[in-house]
Enzyme design. Structure first.
Site, PDB file in Angstrom:
ATOM      1  N   SER A 117       0.822  -1.198   0.000  1.00 59.28           N
ATOM      2  CA  SER A 117       0.000   0.000   0.000  1.00 59.28           C
ATOM      3  C   SER A 117       0.864   1.259   0.000  1.00 59.28           C
ATOM      4  O   SER A 117       1.793   1.398   0.810  1.00 59.28           O
ATOM      5  CB  SER A 117      -0.879  -0.057   1.263  1.00 59.28           C
ATOM      6  OG  SER A 117      -1.611   1.129   1.445  1.00 59.28           O
ATOM      7  N   SER A 162      -4.796  13.709  -4.087  1.00 67.34           N
ATOM      8  CA  SER A 162      -5.590  14.932  -4.150  1.00 67.34           C
ATOM      9  C   SER A 162      -5.110  16.047  -3.247  1.00 67.34           C
ATOM     10  O   SER A 162      -5.541  17.180  -3.402  1.00 67.34           O
ATOM     11  CB  SER A 162      -7.033  14.619  -3.807  1.00 67.34           C
ATOM     12  OG  SER A 162      -7.151  14.392  -2.431  1.00 67.34           O
ATOM     13  N   LYS A 206     -17.267  13.254  -7.722  1.00 71.55           N
ATOM     14  CA  LYS A 206     -16.348  14.368  -7.955  1.00 71.55           C
ATOM     15  C   LYS A 206     -16.549  14.854  -9.398  1.00 71.55           C
ATOM     16  O   LYS A 206     -17.583  15.467  -9.664  1.00 71.55           O
ATOM     17  CB  LYS A 206     -14.944  13.950  -7.537  1.00 71.55           C
ATOM     18  CG  LYS A 206     -14.926  13.798  -5.989  1.00 71.55           C
ATOM     19  CD  LYS A 206     -13.712  13.213  -5.335  1.00 71.55           C
ATOM     20  CE  LYS A 206     -13.989  13.036  -3.831  1.00 71.55           C
ATOM     21  NZ  LYS A 206     -12.932  12.298  -3.116  1.00 71.55           N
TER      22      LYS A 206
HETATM   23  C1  PLP Z   1     -13.150  11.298  -1.950  1.00 70.37           C
HETATM   24  C2  PLP Z   1     -12.242  10.097  -2.048  1.00 70.37           C
HETATM   25  C3  PLP Z   1     -12.732   8.794  -1.940  1.00 70.37           C
HETATM   26  C4  PLP Z   1     -14.142   8.527  -1.524  1.00 70.37           C
HETATM   27  O1  PLP Z   1     -15.026   8.743  -2.569  1.00 70.37           O
HETATM   28  P1  PLP Z   1     -16.526   9.185  -2.203  1.00 70.37           P
HETATM   29  O2  PLP Z   1     -17.284   8.866  -3.434  1.00 70.37           O
HETATM   30  O3  PLP Z   1     -16.475  10.645  -1.876  1.00 70.37           O
HETATM   31  O4  PLP Z   1     -16.941   8.369  -1.019  1.00 70.37           O
HETATM   32  C5  PLP Z   1     -11.898   7.734  -2.193  1.00 70.37           C
HETATM   33  N1  PLP Z   1     -10.594   7.931  -2.520  1.00 70.37           N
HETATM   34  C6  PLP Z   1     -10.068   9.164  -2.582  1.00 70.37           C
HETATM   35  C7  PLP Z   1      -8.642   9.328  -2.938  1.00 70.37           C
HETATM   36  C8  PLP Z   1     -10.862  10.278  -2.335  1.00 70.37           C
HETATM   37  O5  PLP Z   1     -10.342  11.494  -2.352  1.00 70.37           O
END
Ligand code: PLP
Length: 404
Positions: free
Chosen positions: A136, A188, A247
């Site tokens: 990981s 992110s 997103k």
């Molecule tokens: C936001 C996020 C998630 C979760 O996704 P959701 O659809 O908001 O639950 C998973 N992995 C990463 C890297 C994220 O930033």
């Protein structure tokens, strides 16, 4: 034990540290994004949102809204069950087929969130494959960490994006043990991107499966928009691609895509999939319309990249410390929790610009930052105001600049 007092003390400690989270009360306005109404102190202010993960404005795209309204009129509000017990709506089936074809995989599987897609898929793989070892990346999202932890499989953490370290760990593991390498494409909070091809090289060399979280890339990278694996020509080498519809797709829900066998395995053994009611038909219909639109509109992605590059260039020229992001994310370093919160408050109160402070535990202490996400809908005038406001706040709070 005095329970109430315990809770209050824990919260007081967070506040003392400057890490207490205060939510901005927003009213999004369809058709006006990135503008929104901000309710605060009994009044309503129009603000420009600069930290949304609705990266391309698809949350207000007319085809998406129409598809959702149509599906509500046609199918009603909820799906009415888990996928197995009456809750599979035809829109779920169509959306899974669309997602599979987008990623050029045999099959896809929907979850109620990207979070749950990660937890369920990783915990199922790690617990249902005897002897499985998981590798990981050290910057993996909390949902991946929780999934891996929940699987109870042995886990080795490799240094962030460090392929040599990953190889060292893979080489040291028993040759015939099942292995899984879990990582993200776009990270992110820093905006950096994984070397997908080189990770696949070592994974293949040691017979490991690969799981990539493309949550911050689906819709935004590759000519057809399915992510960085597509852009880099590596999607066919990835065992499981995971994404979100919350997103850039602009709606809600998560998914995985992969071979028919692996997707059927998660569908059949994944508890967070089996035991949770499915997404409303309108959500699936909206996500379907969004993916179809995104596939066909590369110009949105080009404009998105141009906006991010322009903002990075302008801030860098003025000495605002933009972190070295190679993606659409523009993180600006503050380096102190209280200062970061104050900068965000000042931007909102004095300039009607909303950028949420990013503090521990989302990022390590001492690296608190403002994470700015320009979209194709942020025009030059908005960018001028943002740049001016950041210069003002950096000056008034004495936040560190860097040589331009
Ligand atoms: C936001 C996020 C998630 C979760 O996704 P959701 O659809 O908001 O639950 C998973 N992995 C990463 C890297 C994220 O930033």
């Amino acid at each position: 034990m005095d329970y109430e007092n315990y809770f209050a003390e824990q919260i007081a400690a967070l506040k003392a540290e400057g890490a207490y989270r205060v939510f901005a009360d927003l009213e999004r306005k369809a058709g006006r994004f990135p503008l929104a109404a901000n309710h605060r102190d009994g009044a309503v202010h129009e603000v420009t949102v600069w930290c949304s993960n609705d990266y391309l404005g698809m949350g207000q795209q007319p085809d998406v809204l129409e598809a959702m309204e149509g599906a509500i009129r046609k199918s009603g509000a909820g799906a009415g069950g888990t996928r197995n017990i009456s809750g599979t709506n035809h829109f779920h089936v169509l959306l899974e087929a669309e997602l599979a074809s987008w990623h050029e995989k045999d099959a896809a599987l929907l979850f109620n969130s990207g979070y749950s897609a990660n937890v369920t898929t990783l915990s199922t793989l790690g617990s249902r494959m005897p002897g499985c070892i998981i590798f990981s990346d050290s910057h993996n999202h909390n949902s991946m960490i929780e999934g891996i932890r929940h699987s109870r499989a042995p886990r080795h953490v490799f240094r962030h994006n460090d392929v040599a370290h990953l190889e060292e760990l893979l080489a040291a593991a028993p040759k015939d043990a099942p292995k899984l390498v879990a990582f993200e494409s776009v990270y992110s909070m820093d905006g950096d991107i994984a070397p997908i091809g080189r990770i696949c090289d070592v994974a293949e060399k040691y017979g490991a499966m690969t799981f990539i979280d493309e949550v911050h890339a689906v819709g935004m990278y590759g000519q057809r928009g399915s992510g960085v694996a597509e852009r880099d020509g590596e999607a066919h080498r990835i065992t499981i691609i995971q994404g979100t519809m919350a997103k850039a797709i602009g709606v809600i829900g998560g998914y995985i895509a992969g071979s028919a066998a692996v997707v059927d395995f998660i569908r059949s053994f994944g508890q967070g999939f089996i035991f949770s009611s499915s997404l409303p038909p309108s959500i699936a219909a909206g996500a379907l319309a969004s993916v179809r639109h995104l596939r066909a509109h590369d110009e949105l992605r080009q404009r998105h990249q141009e906006r991010a590059a322009t903002l990075k260039k302008r801030l860098t020229q003025l000495g605002i410390p933009v972190m070295p992001s190679v993606s659409h994310i523009v993180p600006v370093m503050v380096g102190d929790a209280k200062l970061c919160k104050q900068a965000s408050d000042d931007l909102l109160r004095r300039h009607n610009i909303y950028v949420q402070p990013i503090n521990y535990p989302t990022v390590p202490r001492g690296t608190e930052r403002l994470r700015i996400t320009p979209t194709p809908l942020h025009d030059d005038a908005m960018m001028d105001r943002l740049v001016g406001a950041l210069i003002d706040v950096w000056g008034s709070l004495g936040i560190k600049k860097v040589a331009a």
